[in-house]
Write a protein that holds these residues in place. Structure first.
Motif, PDB file in Angstrom:
ATOM      1  N   LEU A   1       0.696  -1.317   0.001  1.00  6.02           N
ATOM      2  CA  LEU A   1       0.011  -0.141  -0.104  1.00  6.02           C
ATOM      3  C   LEU A   1       0.913   1.313  -0.083  1.00  6.02           C
TER       4      LEU A   1
ATOM      5  N   PHE B   1      -1.349   6.232   2.573  1.00  9.75           N
ATOM      6  CA  PHE B   1      -2.506   5.760   2.634  1.00  9.75           C
ATOM      7  C   PHE B   1      -2.565   4.949   3.961  1.00  9.75           C
TER       8      PHE B   1
ATOM      9  N   GLU C   1      -2.821   7.740   6.649  1.00  8.83           N
ATOM     10  CA  GLU C   1      -4.316   8.245   6.952  1.00  8.83           C
ATOM     11  C   GLU C   1      -5.061   7.156   7.433  1.00  8.83           C
ATOM     12  N   HIS C   2      -4.876   5.912   7.454  1.00 11.44           N
ATOM     13  CA  HIS C   2      -5.825   4.759   7.992  1.00 11.44           C
ATOM     14  C   HIS C   2      -4.778   4.070   9.334  1.00 11.44           C
TER      15      HIS C   2
END
Length: 493
Positions: free
Chosen positions: A263, A267, A270-271
C-alpha cells in the motif's frame, strides 16, 4: 535419524519454542515468560537480556525432551516488533527497548512525515514505527550515542545472538526489502550500522557454538530468518492467497489481509495501517487495537483478585457469557494505550459507557469482549471498503481459545471464522523448512503441515443483527468522545 523442524517465537509476553515433524505435528513445546515494564506513563519497555535468557531457556528445554532419533533440520525465528536495539562494540545492549506498545515516540513519527514523507512506513503503527522509535531513542538516551557500534531491530538482535551474523528480514522492523536511506539520513545514520536485510526464507547462518553449548542443540544447525510474529501466525494458519485474512487476538488485537502489492505510505498513515512483505512477493496489510488479551489481564488484576489465579480467566468467561449479548447496556472503548486503527491516537482514553448501580463485573467483562470486537470491526469495514470480501477468516492467538470471545468476534465482524489450531510457532518452523528446501513453496508447506481441525465458529443471526445496530451506536460514541476530548484539551490549554 528423523528430520524435524523447530520454531522459535519471541512474543510480547511469552517466548516459545516447539519441535515439529515434517507434516506439522507438534512433538515438543516449551515456554518462558517475558517481562514488560509498564511503569512509565504511555511507555512499555523490555530488556534484551531477558530475551536472551528466555530464548536460551526454551531451546534448552526443548533439546532436553528430544529423543536420540530427532535431527533438527533447521530453526525458524519469529518475533514481535517494531523495536530498536542499540549495542556497543561488545554486543551489549545500551538501553531498554521501547516495544510496540510504547507510544512515547509518536511525536518523532509526525516530524518524520513532515520532513521526509511516508515511504518509510511499513511495520507497526505508522507514527510509532521503527523509524520513529529509532529517532526518539537517540534523543531519549543521548549518553549512549557515542557508544553505539551497531543497531538491530528485534529480529536482527535475536538472529545475531543465535548465529553471530548481522542480518534481519523484510517483514520485521524494516518493513521493506531494503532500508529507507532518507530515514537513515535524517537520523544521522548509515546503512552500514544496520542489519543486512535477507529474504524471510534465507538461512541467516548456523547456530553458534556458544549457543549450542548452552542449549544442547547441534552447532551449525541452519537458522532461517523467518517472519514477524503476526506473519508467522498467518502462515501457520494457512493464510497465503491474496484477499485471504486473519484475526489475531492475543496481547494485541489485529486484523490482516494478504495483498499482491504494498500500500502507499500515505494511505497507511491516513488509516493507521501497517503493510510489510510476506512470502513469495506478497504483502500483508492491517491494523490493530493496541490491546486485547492485555486488556483482559488488566481487568482480571483489578476486579478478580478474590478468585484463585488459575480460575480467574474461566470465571471471567462464565460471567461474561451470563451477562448476555449487549452486556446489559454497557459499551467499552478499549483504548488503554490510545485508539488503534484506523484512527490511532497515543494517549490513554479507555472508558466504560452506560454503567449503572445494577451492573456487575460480569457485565464489564462482556463489554470488554464486545468492545474489542467493535475495534476489530473498524478494520474489517476498511478492508471491505478497499474491495476485499474479507469473509472466510482464520482466527489465531490465545484469545480465540475462548468459545465465547470467538463467537462474539464472528458475530460482530459478520465473518465466517475458523480457529487456527497452530500459531506463529508452526509458521516459524514452516519457514525453516522452506529455507532448507524441505518444502517446494509456501503452498506446499501449508499442504504438508496445516490442518483445519476445528469446525467453523457457529453463527447467531440475531446476535449479528443486534451487533450491527450496536456498532452504529459505538461509532457515534467514538465521535462524541473525540469531541469531548478536544473540548477538555481546549479548556486546559
Amino acid at each position: 535419524m528423523r528430520p524435524v523442524i523447530m520454531g522459535l517465537d519471541l512474543g510480547t509476553t511469552l517466548c516459545k519454542c516447539a519441535v515439529y515433524s515434517l507434516d506439522g505435528k507438534q512433538l515438543i513445546v516449551a515456554s518462558r515468560p517475558v517481562e514488560t515494564d509498564h511503569s512509565i506513563p504511555n511507555g512499555a519497555q523490555q530488556q534484551p537480556g531477558d530475551w536472551i535468557s528466555a530464548i536460551t531457556g526454551v531451546l534448552a528445554d526443548a533439546a532436553r525432551h528430544m529423543d536420540g532419533e530427532m535431527d533438527v533440520a533447521a530453526i525458524g525465528v519469529s518475533a514481535h516488533g517494531p523495536g530498536v536495539v542499540f549495542v556497543d562494540k561488545h554486543g551489549a545492549s545500551l538501553c531498554p527497548v521501547a516495544i510496540w506498545q510504547d507510544n512515547r515516540c509518536a511525536s518523532e513519527g509526525y516530524k518524520l512525515f513532515e520532513e521526509i514523507g511516508y515511504d518509510w512506513v511499513g511495520h507497526g503503527m505508522p507514527q510509532t514505527g521503527f523509524a520513529a522509535r529509532l529517532r526518539w531513542s537517540l534523543g531519549q538516551w543521548p549518553d549512549m550515542v557515542g557508544k553505539i557500534s551497531h543497531i538491530h531491530d528485534i529480529k536482527g538482535f535475536l538472529l545475531h545472538f543465535l548465529t553471530g551474523r548481522f542480518v534481519t528480514e523484510p517483514s520485521s522492523s524494516a518493513g521493506n526489502v531494503k532500508w529507507d536511506k532518507s530515514m537513515l539520513g535524517i537520523c544521522g545514520l548509515s546503512e552500514e550500522m544496520m542489519d543486512e536485510i535477507l529474504p524471510s526464507t534465507a538461512v541467516a547462518g548456523g547456530l553458534s557454538k556458544e549457543v549450542a553449548e548452552k542449549t544442547g542443540l547441534k552447532a551449525g544447525t541452519p537458522v532461517v530468518c523467518g517472519l514477524n510474529d503476526g506473519a508467522a501466525a498467518m502462515f501457520g494458519a494457512g493464510t497465503l492467497t491474496p484477499g485471504s485474512g486473519a484475526v489475531s487476538v492475543s496481547t494485541n488485537g489485529i486484523a490482516r489481509v494478504v495483498l499482491e502489492k504494498k500500500l502507499p505510505g500515505k494511505f497507511m498513515y491516513e488509516h493507521s495501517m501497517f503493510c510489510w512483505p510476506y512470502l513469495e512477493g506478497k504483502y500483508v496489510a492491517g491494523g490493530f487495537t493496541k490491546t486485547a488479551g492485555d486488556t483482559v489481564q488488566w481487568f482480571l488484576d483489578m476486579s478478580y483478585g478474590d478468585c484463585a489465579p488459575k480460575n480467574r480467566l474461566n470465571i471471567f468467561n462464565e460471567e461474561a457469557e451470563k451477562s448476555g449479548t449487549g452486556a446489559r447496556g454497557i459499551v467499552f472503548y478499549p483504548w488503554l494505550l490510545g485508539r488503534g486503527s484506523p484512527s490511532a491516537t497515543e494517549k490513554p482514553e479507555a472508558c466504560f459507557m452506560g454503567m449503572g448501580r445494577h451492573h456487575t463485573r460480569g457485565d464489564c467483562a462482556r463489554a470488554i469482549f464486545e468492545g474489542l470486537a467493535f475495534a476489530l470491526k473498524d478494520m474489517g469495514s476498511l478492508f471491505r471498503n478497499m474491495g476485499y470480501p474479507w469473509n472466510d477468516i482464520k482466527l489465531t492467538g490465545g484469545g480465540m481459545k475462548s468459545p465465547l470471545w470467538r463467537s462474539i468476534v464472528c458475530d460482530v465482524l459478520d465473518i465466517n471464522g475458523r480457529r487456527a489450531v497452530a500459531d506463529s510457532l508452526l509458521g516459524a518452523a514452516m519457514t525453516a523448512g522452506l529455507g532448507v528446501g524441505l518444502y517446494q513453496d509456501g503452498a506446499g508447506a501449508i499442504a504438508a503441515c496445516v490442518r483445519d481441525e476445528e469446525r467453523p465458529v457457529p453463527r447467531n443471526a440475531e446476535a449479528t443483527a443486534y451487533y450491527q445496530r450496536a456498532y452504529a451506536e459505538y461509532t457515534a460514541g467514538k465521535k462524541a468522545l473525540e469531541e469531548f476530548r478536544q473540548a477538555v484539551e481546549r479548556s486546559l490549554s
